[in-house]
Design a protein around this motif. Structure first.
Motif, PDB file in Angstrom:
ATOM      1  N   GLY A 216       0.826  -1.193   0.000  1.00 51.81           N
ATOM      2  CA  GLY A 216       0.000   0.000   0.000  1.00 51.81           C
ATOM      3  C   GLY A 216       0.868   1.253   0.000  1.00 51.81           C
ATOM      4  O   GLY A 216       1.998   1.252  -0.500  1.00 51.81           O
ATOM      5  N   THR A 217       0.374   2.322   0.588  1.00 52.62           N
ATOM      6  CA  THR A 217       1.140   3.575   0.667  1.00 52.62           C
ATOM      7  C   THR A 217       2.366   3.373   1.554  1.00 52.62           C
ATOM      8  O   THR A 217       2.255   2.815   2.644  1.00 52.62           O
ATOM      9  N   PRO A 218       3.543   3.811   1.094  1.00 49.53           N
ATOM     10  CA  PRO A 218       4.769   3.575   1.873  1.00 49.53           C
ATOM     11  C   PRO A 218       4.922   4.539   3.047  1.00 49.53           C
ATOM     12  O   PRO A 218       5.867   5.330   3.129  1.00 49.53           O
ATOM     13  N   TYR A 219       3.996   4.453   3.994  1.00 51.48           N
ATOM     14  CA  TYR A 219       4.055   5.307   5.179  1.00 51.48           C
ATOM     15  C   TYR A 219       5.195   4.876   6.107  1.00 51.48           C
ATOM     16  O   TYR A 219       5.589   3.710   6.135  1.00 51.48           O
ATOM     17  N   VAL A 220       5.668   5.837   6.902  1.00 48.50           N
ATOM     18  CA  VAL A 220       6.560   5.509   8.011  1.00 48.50           C
ATOM     19  C   VAL A 220       5.725   4.827   9.087  1.00 48.50           C
ATOM     20  O   VAL A 220       4.696   5.350   9.514  1.00 48.50           O
ATOM     21  N   LEU A 221       6.158   3.659   9.533  1.00 42.90           N
ATOM     22  CA  LEU A 221       5.442   2.930  10.579  1.00 42.90           C
ATOM     23  C   LEU A 221       6.119   3.059  11.941  1.00 42.90           C
ATOM     24  O   LEU A 221       5.448   3.002  12.972  1.00 42.90           O
ATOM     25  N   ARG A 222       7.422   3.242  11.934  1.00 47.17           N
ATOM     26  CA  ARG A 222       8.128   3.357  13.214  1.00 47.17           C
ATOM     27  C   ARG A 222       9.488   4.010  12.992  1.00 47.17           C
ATOM     28  O   ARG A 222      10.122   3.817  11.938  1.00 47.17           O
ATOM     29  N   ILE A 223       9.931   4.782  13.970  1.00 47.10           N
ATOM     30  CA  ILE A 223      11.288   5.326  14.000  1.00 47.10           C
ATOM     31  C   ILE A 223      11.898   4.953  15.346  1.00 47.10           C
ATOM     32  O   ILE A 223      11.328   5.268  16.393  1.00 47.10           O
ATOM     33  N   VAL A 224      13.016   4.274  15.316  1.00 46.62           N
ATOM     34  CA  VAL A 224      13.704   3.873  16.541  1.00 46.62           C
ATOM     35  C   VAL A 224      15.071   4.557  16.566  1.00 46.62           C
ATOM     36  O   VAL A 224      15.869   4.391  15.640  1.00 46.62           O
ATOM     37  N   THR A 225      15.330   5.320  17.609  1.00 41.66           N
ATOM     38  CA  THR A 225      16.616   5.986  17.776  1.00 41.66           C
ATOM     39  C   THR A 225      17.329   5.397  18.983  1.00 41.66           C
ATOM     40  O   THR A 225      16.766   5.374  20.086  1.00 41.66           O
ATOM     41  N   LYS A 226      18.539   4.919  18.774  1.00 45.13           N
ATOM     42  CA  LYS A 226      19.337   4.351  19.853  1.00 45.13           C
ATOM     43  C   LYS A 226      20.594   5.195  20.033  1.00 45.13           C
ATOM     44  O   LYS A 226      21.167   5.689  19.070  1.00 45.13           O
ATOM     45  N   GLY A 227      21.027   5.312  21.305  1.00 43.85           N
ATOM     46  CA  GLY A 227      22.186   6.134  21.591  1.00 43.85           C
ATOM     47  C   GLY A 227      21.830   7.614  21.499  1.00 43.85           C
ATOM     48  O   GLY A 227      20.675   7.988  21.316  1.00 43.85           O
ATOM     49  N   GLY A 228      22.827   8.464  21.615  1.00 45.72           N
ATOM     50  CA  GLY A 228      22.600   9.899  21.519  1.00 45.72           C
ATOM     51  C   GLY A 228      21.886  10.450  22.745  1.00 45.72           C
ATOM     52  O   GLY A 228      21.744   9.784  23.772  1.00 45.72           O
ATOM     53  N   ASP A 229      21.405  11.685  22.621  1.00 43.06           N
ATOM     54  CA  ASP A 229      20.790  12.378  23.750  1.00 43.06           C
ATOM     55  C   ASP A 229      19.315  12.046  23.925  1.00 43.06           C
ATOM     56  O   ASP A 229      18.773  12.202  25.025  1.00 43.06           O
ATOM     57  N   GLU A 230      18.637  11.621  22.868  1.00 42.25           N
ATOM     58  CA  GLU A 230      17.195  11.406  22.934  1.00 42.25           C
ATOM     59  C   GLU A 230      16.815  10.058  22.330  1.00 42.25           C
ATOM     60  O   GLU A 230      16.137   9.990  21.300  1.00 42.25           O
ATOM     61  N   PRO A 231      17.244   8.956  22.948  1.00 41.26           N
ATOM     62  CA  PRO A 231      16.844   7.651  22.427  1.00 41.26           C
ATOM     63  C   PRO A 231      15.350   7.432  22.646  1.00 41.26           C
ATOM     64  O   PRO A 231      14.771   7.937  23.615  1.00 41.26           O
ATOM     65  N   GLY A 232      14.737   6.707  21.761  1.00 45.71           N
ATOM     66  CA  GLY A 232      13.309   6.446  21.933  1.00 45.71           C
ATOM     67  C   GLY A 232      12.682   5.882  20.682  1.00 45.71           C
ATOM     68  O   GLY A 232      13.351   5.663  19.668  1.00 45.71           O
TER      69      GLY A 232
END
Length: 257
Positions: A216-232
């Motif tokens: 279907g539409t290539p939406y963003v489903l998830r963003i995972v950030t590791k390390g750095g000042d604002e992991p989440g």
């Protein structure tokens, strides 16, 4: 009798803005450009064919920016200032959400029309906001606001940052395109939808992975950030679904004017 002070709505806005900062932390690096493939190279298999990782992420960001509505679940529990919650919003400015900051401080937000915004705080949040007041004022505040919604007009300057986060276009404006060096990973599943993982190394050990819908539409489903000042983690869902935002009943509302 002491007037009950209003809890600082800017505290809620600050938490929301911290979560929103993650949106711009992805696909904004300056890695070397993706190497062009020879003209006679075989087309690679996969849901996006011969598109590079950077091209796929750009495509996904463009699709997500064009969404009529969505819900974003926020999990910054690994950061120095933990925040968990969700925010549902559409391109008309309607929004509703709940955020828990730290271990217990919870705030709810509703904007159902073009006139007012409603906020409700749990007792832990209220007590923290009035801890420097005298005991009589503290109790007056708790009695007035416990379990009730604060109503204030959209024109109130204190609402500026929160209303910006009810603006779908503005919330997603930090999605930066044109990054290079994004690596295509394996296919997986996010919320029951097939997704492709795309990873960008950042500075100081930070790494962001964007999961893009492959059907279907290539939406963003998830963003995972590791390390750095604002992991989440930010998880996107309910694309195109109506936002369940309804003004509270009058008996449950305190008008801050």
């Amino acid at each position: 009798m002491h007037a009950a002070p209003r809890p600082r709505r800017t505290a809620v806005a600050a938490a929301l803005l911290t979560a929103a900062a993650l949106l711009g932390a992805t696909a904004c690096g300056s890695s070397p450009a993706d190497s062009p493939k020879p003209a006679d190279a075989p087309k690679p298999a996969g849901p996006f064919g011969e598109l590079t990782g950077s091209q796929i992420v750009d495509k996904a960001f463009a699709a997500t920016k064009g969404a009529k509505s969505l819900t974003v679940d926020i999990d910054l529990s690994a950061s120095a200032d933990p925040v968990k919650g969700y925010l549902a919003l559409d391109d008309r400015g309607t929004c509703a959400g709940t955020l828990t900051m730290g271990a217990a401080d919870t705030a709810e937000l509703v904007k159902a029309d073009d006139k007012n915004v409603y906020l409700r705080f749990d007792e832990a949040f209220l007590r923290k906001q009035v801890k420097d007041e005298d005991p009589e004022t503290q109790e007056a505040t708790l009695d007035a606001l416990r379990g009730r919604w604060m109503k204030s007009p959209l024109t109130d300057p204190d609402n500026k940052d929160m209303l910006a986060l009810c603006d779908l276009k503005e919330l997603l404006s930090d999605f930066e395109t044109g990054a290079s060096g994004i690596v295509k990973g394996a296919e997986t599943t996010v919320g029951g939808q097939r997704a492709l993982a795309l990873t960008e190394p950042g500075e100081g050990g930070e790494k962001s992975t964007v999961y893009v819908a492959t059907q279907g539409t290539p939406y963003v489903l998830r963003i995972v950030t590791k390390g750095g000042d604002e992991p989440g983690t930010l998880t996107f869902s309910k694309y195109g679904k109506p936002v369940a935002a309804k003004a509270p009943a009058a008996k449950d509302v305190v008008d801050t004017d």
